[in-house]
Design an enzyme around this catalytic site. Sequence first.
Site, PDB file in Angstrom:
ATOM      1  N   PHE A 137     -72.633  53.994  19.487  1.00 23.06           N
ATOM      2  CA  PHE A 137     -71.592  53.595  20.445  1.00 23.06           C
ATOM      3  C   PHE A 137     -70.596  54.738  20.550  1.00 23.06           C
ATOM      4  CE2 PHE A 137     -67.480  51.937  21.685  1.00 23.06           C
ATOM      5  CZ  PHE A 137     -67.815  51.205  22.813  1.00 23.06           C
ATOM      6  N   ASP A 222     -68.982  61.800  15.951  1.00 25.11           N
ATOM      7  CA  ASP A 222     -68.016  60.861  16.518  1.00 25.11           C
ATOM      8  C   ASP A 222     -67.393  60.087  15.358  1.00 25.11           C
ATOM      9  OD1 ASP A 222     -66.656  58.708  17.587  1.00 25.11           O
ATOM     10  OD2 ASP A 222     -68.157  58.265  19.121  1.00 25.11           O
ATOM     11  N   LYS A 251     -58.935  55.905  17.307  1.00 20.60           N
ATOM     12  CA  LYS A 251     -58.516  54.663  16.649  1.00 20.60           C
ATOM     13  C   LYS A 251     -57.394  54.802  15.607  1.00 20.60           C
ATOM     14  CE  LYS A 251     -62.346  51.683  17.768  1.00 20.60           C
ATOM     15  NZ  LYS A 251     -63.588  52.263  18.252  1.00 20.60           N
TER      16      LYS A 251
HETATM   17  C1  LIG Z   1     -64.161  52.614  19.534  1.00 16.86           C
HETATM   18  C2  LIG Z   1     -65.093  53.748  19.587  1.00 16.86           C
HETATM   19  C3  LIG Z   1     -65.132  54.615  20.701  1.00 16.86           C
HETATM   20  C4  LIG Z   1     -64.317  54.362  21.950  1.00 16.86           C
HETATM   21  O1  LIG Z   1     -62.953  54.434  21.717  1.00 16.86           O
HETATM   22  P1  LIG Z   1     -61.940  53.843  22.827  1.00 16.86           P
HETATM   23  O2  LIG Z   1     -60.597  54.218  22.312  1.00 16.86           O
HETATM   24  O3  LIG Z   1     -62.191  52.375  22.914  1.00 16.86           O
HETATM   25  O4  LIG Z   1     -62.268  54.522  24.107  1.00 16.86           O
HETATM   26  C5  LIG Z   1     -65.960  55.714  20.632  1.00 16.86           C
HETATM   27  N1  LIG Z   1     -66.729  55.952  19.550  1.00 16.86           N
HETATM   28  C6  LIG Z   1     -66.722  55.138  18.480  1.00 16.86           C
HETATM   29  C7  LIG Z   1     -67.574  55.478  17.299  1.00 16.86           C
HETATM   30  C8  LIG Z   1     -65.916  54.005  18.466  1.00 16.86           C
HETATM   31  O5  LIG Z   1     -65.935  53.180  17.416  1.00 16.86           O
END
Ligand SMILES: *Cc1c(COP(=O)(O)O)cnc(C)c1O
Length: 396
Positions: A137, A222, A251
């Site tokens: 994701f 990521d 986050k």
């Molecule tokens: C939450 C998340 C995203 C997206 O972040 P947003 O601030 O909601 O755009 C991307 N990559 C990972 C691994 C995430 O957990």
Amino acid sequence: MTLNDAYLDRYAAAMMNTFGRPKLTLVRGAGSSVWDADGVRYLDLLGGIAVNALGHAHPAIVAAVAEQAATIMHTSNFFATPWQIALGERLDALVTRGAPAGAHVFFTNSGTEANEAAFKVTRRTGRTRIVAMEGSFHGRTLGALALTATERYRKPFEPLPGQVTFVPFGDADALASAVDESVAAVVMEPIQGESGVVPAPAGFLTAARELTTRHGALLWLDEVQTGIGRCGAWFAHHAEPVLPDLVTVAKGLGGGFPIGACLAVGAAADLLTPGDHGTTFGGNPLAARVGLTVLDTIEAEGLLEHAAATGEWLAAAVADLRDPRIAGVRGRGLLRGIVLTEPLATAGVAVAQRHGFIVNAPRPEVFRLAPALTITRDELAPFVAALPGILDEASG
Ligand SMILES: *Cc1c(COP(=O)(O)O)cnc(C)c1O
């Protein structure tokens, strides 16, 4: 009618229906507690999905927001500010871990935007193929969505940016067959969050580093969910001796204030040049000041060590329940998945809420916990004790 229900009816009338009906209307938070519109208190074990790193209303963040708002809040990127520079320096140093390779940062307002920036960096290698992981994701904008494997997120929005190959997460042989001289980057989460807190097997990041180096491709991690102390280290990939080319964070970095960053190391740090990318809000002094405060507080309160030890304690305490419906606890630090032998987690979330605990279920058989890094064993213990009863009710 409760105040909660009255709010949720207004919500349904006012908002696009992208999230379904919210579970509650929250009006206040302090530490790891939140209160709903009817005054009911909950223990927040989800932390705004791994965002509220210091809990709710931490005095250091409250002061930083107030002082910075009273000083200067936004300037546009025509102008530099001391806070943005200082946060960039800190993140560059954290991501290189003292390695001589320099790093440069691009600030954003969210995780998906951090990944968009990284995606554009990969295009500047002159190559266009990307290798991503099944179960991944990376966010909801079209570029990040192109790297996200989940069919139901992608399908309705195709065509997406192409030339993305998905390989099974953790399969080093499959990765080796997918990476060649046409690949711009390999992208993955060190621990897949949305797909149920699934850690990469030991050695997988190291294998990905060796492969990408051999074929001249970038390694892009990521760490939007796993970074900034969440897993008991500044970055989850610090569990292996790996220096990535790109790291995306968001986050936890703002502790609740929106901020993200794309960190680029070594040669990748200079791939974007003037005009290649931009943002109006990204790196504004208010967000940067809060980000600095989060990093300072994690250091001052010893929260990396605390998150690592508290997460270990939690996993052991859940294992000690010896409940036949609990298969095990995955993850590191304070990003944990409680894996069930039956799909009881979706119903379990609603039951847990009735018992005063906020958790979520990224999969029908997994509870995800991503509480504040400040949470204590004393706060977690009542949840562990309540878990068998929650599972009883969820299966009933
Ligand atoms: C939450 C998340 C995203 C997206 O972040 P947003 O601030 O909601 O755009 C991307 N990559 C990972 C691994 C995430 O957990």
